[in-house]
Structure formats: C-alpha cells, structure tokens
Design a protein around this motif. Sequence first.
Motif, PDB file in Angstrom:
ATOM      1  N   LYS A  62      26.579  27.108  36.523  1.00  0.00           N
ATOM      2  CA  LYS A  62      24.858  27.567  36.487  1.00  0.00           C
ATOM      3  C   LYS A  62      24.649  28.803  35.875  1.00  0.00           C
ATOM      4  N   THR A  63      25.684  29.563  35.251  1.00  0.00           N
ATOM      5  CA  THR A  63      25.610  30.680  34.314  1.00  0.00           C
ATOM      6  C   THR A  63      25.186  30.392  32.803  1.00  0.00           C
ATOM      7  N   THR A  64      24.117  30.884  32.463  1.00  0.00           N
ATOM      8  CA  THR A  64      23.791  30.400  31.096  1.00  0.00           C
ATOM      9  C   THR A  64      23.973  31.870  29.991  1.00  0.00           C
ATOM     10  N   ASN A  65      23.716  31.604  28.755  1.00  0.00           N
ATOM     11  CA  ASN A  65      24.150  32.658  27.935  1.00  0.00           C
ATOM     12  C   ASN A  65      23.089  32.585  26.814  1.00  0.00           C
ATOM     13  N   SER A  66      22.424  33.608  26.505  1.00  0.00           N
ATOM     14  CA  SER A  66      21.301  33.759  25.626  1.00  0.00           C
ATOM     15  C   SER A  66      21.722  33.459  23.877  1.00  0.00           C
ATOM     16  N   ASP A  67      23.089  33.362  23.941  1.00  0.00           N
ATOM     17  CA  ASP A  67      23.456  33.260  22.441  1.00  0.00           C
ATOM     18  C   ASP A  67      23.794  31.689  22.409  1.00  0.00           C
ATOM     19  N   ILE A  68      23.454  30.996  23.344  1.00  0.00           N
ATOM     20  CA  ILE A  68      23.876  29.348  23.119  1.00  0.00           C
ATOM     21  C   ILE A  68      22.426  28.486  22.736  1.00  0.00           C
ATOM     22  N   VAL A  69      22.558  27.714  21.685  1.00  0.00           N
ATOM     23  CA  VAL A  69      21.418  27.094  21.275  1.00  0.00           C
ATOM     24  C   VAL A  69      21.445  25.777  21.432  1.00  0.00           C
ATOM     25  N   CYS A  70      22.723  24.997  21.753  1.00  0.00           N
ATOM     26  CA  CYS A  70      22.531  23.425  22.004  1.00  0.00           C
ATOM     27  C   CYS A  70      23.876  23.071  22.800  1.00  0.00           C
ATOM     28  N   VAL A  71      23.808  22.056  23.367  1.00  0.00           N
ATOM     29  CA  VAL A  71      24.895  21.531  24.089  1.00  0.00           C
ATOM     30  C   VAL A  71      25.359  20.171  23.293  1.00  0.00           C
ATOM     31  N   MET A  72      26.701  20.342  23.144  1.00  0.00           N
ATOM     32  CA  MET A  72      27.253  18.999  22.306  1.00  0.00           C
ATOM     33  C   MET A  72      28.275  18.323  23.501  1.00  0.00           C
ATOM     34  N   ARG A  73      28.409  17.172  23.278  1.00  0.00           N
ATOM     35  CA  ARG A  73      29.099  16.276  23.935  1.00  0.00           C
ATOM     36  C   ARG A  73      29.750  15.410  23.095  1.00  0.00           C
ATOM     37  N   ILE A  74      31.121  15.029  23.446  1.00  0.00           N
ATOM     38  CA  ILE A  74      31.714  13.780  22.682  1.00  0.00           C
ATOM     39  C   ILE A  74      31.903  12.899  23.957  1.00  0.00           C
ATOM     40  N   TYR A  75      31.487  11.514  23.483  1.00  0.00           N
ATOM     41  CA  TYR A  75      31.742  10.361  24.392  1.00  0.00           C
ATOM     42  C   TYR A  75      32.740   9.635  23.677  1.00  0.00           C
ATOM     43  N   SER A  76      33.426   8.899  24.621  1.00  0.00           N
ATOM     44  CA  SER A  76      34.527   7.776  24.125  1.00  0.00           C
ATOM     45  C   SER A  76      34.333   6.790  25.169  1.00  0.00           C
ATOM     46  N   ASP A  77      34.138   5.708  24.590  1.00  0.00           N
ATOM     47  CA  ASP A  77      34.219   4.401  25.661  1.00  0.00           C
ATOM     48  C   ASP A  77      35.128   3.375  24.820  1.00  0.00           C
ATOM     49  N   PRO A  78      36.349   3.372  25.362  1.00  0.00           N
ATOM     50  CA  PRO A  78      37.541   2.328  24.920  1.00  0.00           C
ATOM     51  C   PRO A  78      37.165   0.897  24.546  1.00  0.00           C
ATOM     52  N   GLY A  79      36.461   0.249  25.385  1.00  0.00           N
ATOM     53  CA  GLY A  79      36.305  -0.991  25.037  1.00  0.00           C
ATOM     54  C   GLY A  79      37.184  -1.947  24.711  1.00  0.00           C
ATOM     55  N   ILE A  80      38.587  -1.928  25.295  1.00  0.00           N
ATOM     56  CA  ILE A  80      39.811  -2.519  24.834  1.00  0.00           C
ATOM     57  C   ILE A  80      39.937  -3.923  25.210  1.00  0.00           C
ATOM     58  N   VAL A  81      40.093  -5.022  24.276  1.00  0.00           N
ATOM     59  CA  VAL A  81      40.080  -6.315  24.698  1.00  0.00           C
ATOM     60  C   VAL A  81      41.447  -6.691  24.783  1.00  0.00           C
ATOM     61  N   SER A  82      41.934  -7.176  25.879  1.00  0.00           N
ATOM     62  CA  SER A  82      43.510  -7.581  25.700  1.00  0.00           C
ATOM     63  C   SER A  82      43.579  -9.096  25.692  1.00  0.00           C
ATOM     64  N   PHE A  83      44.551  -9.611  24.490  1.00  0.00           N
ATOM     65  CA  PHE A  83      44.683 -10.833  24.349  1.00  0.00           C
ATOM     66  C   PHE A  83      46.009 -11.686  24.872  1.00  0.00           C
ATOM     67  N   SER A  84      46.840 -10.554  25.066  1.00  0.00           N
ATOM     68  CA  SER A  84      48.170 -10.646  25.579  1.00  0.00           C
ATOM     69  C   SER A  84      48.790  -9.459  25.811  1.00  0.00           C
ATOM     70  N   PRO A  85      50.093  -9.205  26.544  1.00  0.00           N
ATOM     71  CA  PRO A  85      50.420  -8.121  26.759  1.00  0.00           C
ATOM     72  C   PRO A  85      51.173  -7.404  25.521  1.00  0.00           C
ATOM     73  N   GLN A  86      51.260  -8.170  24.328  1.00  0.00           N
ATOM     74  CA  GLN A  86      51.477  -7.596  23.151  1.00  0.00           C
ATOM     75  C   GLN A  86      50.418  -7.216  22.154  1.00  0.00           C
ATOM     76  N   LEU A  87      49.354  -8.019  22.390  1.00  0.00           N
ATOM     77  CA  LEU A  87      48.237  -7.858  21.494  1.00  0.00           C
ATOM     78  C   LEU A  87      46.980  -7.496  22.119  1.00  0.00           C
ATOM     79  N   SER A  88      46.589  -6.208  21.737  1.00  0.00           N
ATOM     80  CA  SER A  88      45.208  -5.971  22.087  1.00  0.00           C
ATOM     81  C   SER A  88      44.340  -5.194  21.056  1.00  0.00           C
ATOM     82  N   MET A  89      43.106  -5.271  21.212  1.00  0.00           N
ATOM     83  CA  MET A  89      42.231  -4.828  20.080  1.00  0.00           C
ATOM     84  C   MET A  89      41.172  -3.628  20.735  1.00  0.00           C
TER      85      MET A  89
END
Length: 255
Positions: A62-89
Amino acid sequence: MNKRAKKILFLLFTAVFCFTIALPSIFAVPSQSVSPEVFSAYEIEAGLVPETSANQATDGEKTTNSDIVCVMRIYSDPGIVSFSPQLSMDFGHSFLTFLNVSSSDITVGRHTVAPNQMISVGKFGNLTDYAGGFKGVFYNIESHRSQALGWYATGRSLFMDLTASELNTISDCIKQMQSGYIEVGNNCATFAGLVWNSILPSDHAKYIDHVGTPSLIYQDMEGIGGYYTGNGLIQAEDARCFYTGSVRVICEDKY
C-alpha cells in the motif's frame, strides 16, 4: 536393585528426558514465509484489485512512491495443446500492460498514454490481413480481447512499478523491436520477456530466465512467485493500433 533393573531404569529415564526436550518442537507452529507482493499499490488505488484482495494487501503493497509514473505487467498464458505424450504445441501468448499512474501523459514505445489509462503491448505475426501486411508490435489488441472475449483468464502476471527513467529504457526497447516477427527468436514471448528484463539485472528476483515461449515464461513465474492469475486487472481504454516508424495506424482484430 540388580544390574538388569538398573539398566532398564536408565533407559526409561533417558527416553523420558529426550521426549521432554523434543516436546516443544513437536507442537511448535511452523513459521510462515511471507509471499512476494502480488499487486502494486497503484493498482489498488486505481480500484483494479478486487476488494477482498485489496483488504488483504500488506502495508508494503500500500506504499506509494512519488517517483513512479506507471505500473508495468507481463502476462503469459501458455495455451498448450497436447496431441500425444511426445508432441505438444504452444499456442499461448505473452504481452505487457502499462497503467499510467502519473498526472501527465506518458509515452510507452511510440504510444501516448493519458493519466489513469492503461494500454496493452504485444507482438503479432498473424494480423497482417488487418494491418496492411504489418508484423510486429501492436497496441491494445490484448486489452480488447480480454474485455470482449474473456481471454487470458488462466494467464499469470507479474508487476513492476516504473520510474520515468526506467520507462524510457522500456520504451527504447519496444521501439527497437517494433517491426518483424519470427516464430522462434522474435515472437510474442521473446518480445515481452526481453522488454521486461531490459531494466533488471540477471540476478534480480523478478528476472525471467526463459523467454522463448509463453509456456516457458509461465513456468518461470512459478519459481519467481508473487504472480497474479487471471485477466481481472486488464482495462481496454484505447483504440487498437500499430506504428510504422512514428506514424500511428488504427487497425482491427481478426476476432
């Protein structure tokens, strides 16, 4: 008392003594480790964080800092599709969002962001039919997909509060990677991961080691900790577009 009785008594006394010594540790409550921050104080102030989560935020969050101008987020959604134990994309996606928490306009890459506004930034190679053949960095595609289609609901994200100097470094990195797309080496995950890492030393707690695919970034977040799961923080507040040089071009999405 015979010798055997003395031995039994000694062993019994020893057992009682050891149990007495161990008793406090047997019933002791294990110490709980403190989880890394999940939300930025500015996201909480902006009302993006669900009320229950905001109430559970630590004092540090909840602590803010006057030097901060923006909040950056990195998102990652894997969305992996598995066709077999040996093959996935890996059909997932990685991208960045930027929330302007200053009282003035800021520039993210080529794009101007007004106070209290959010944009998403990601790299695409499959929107050419809607962008005059352009492949590269697009703005606000993900934010609109999240709002209209509910995408990235299972994705993980990490945040960083940025100073103006850090944002300048981030913007330079975005501009350098503005055009071009290759499935391996210059894709959405490579773009998002390299931009994220551009202001971090390699031993920083939030440095992402593996940026080749969305699933690799997703897995790295597990080790980093302090990630948020879901799309509830994403806002769609600007038009979808890309830039050729410094010229802004409004575009559509294929979905």
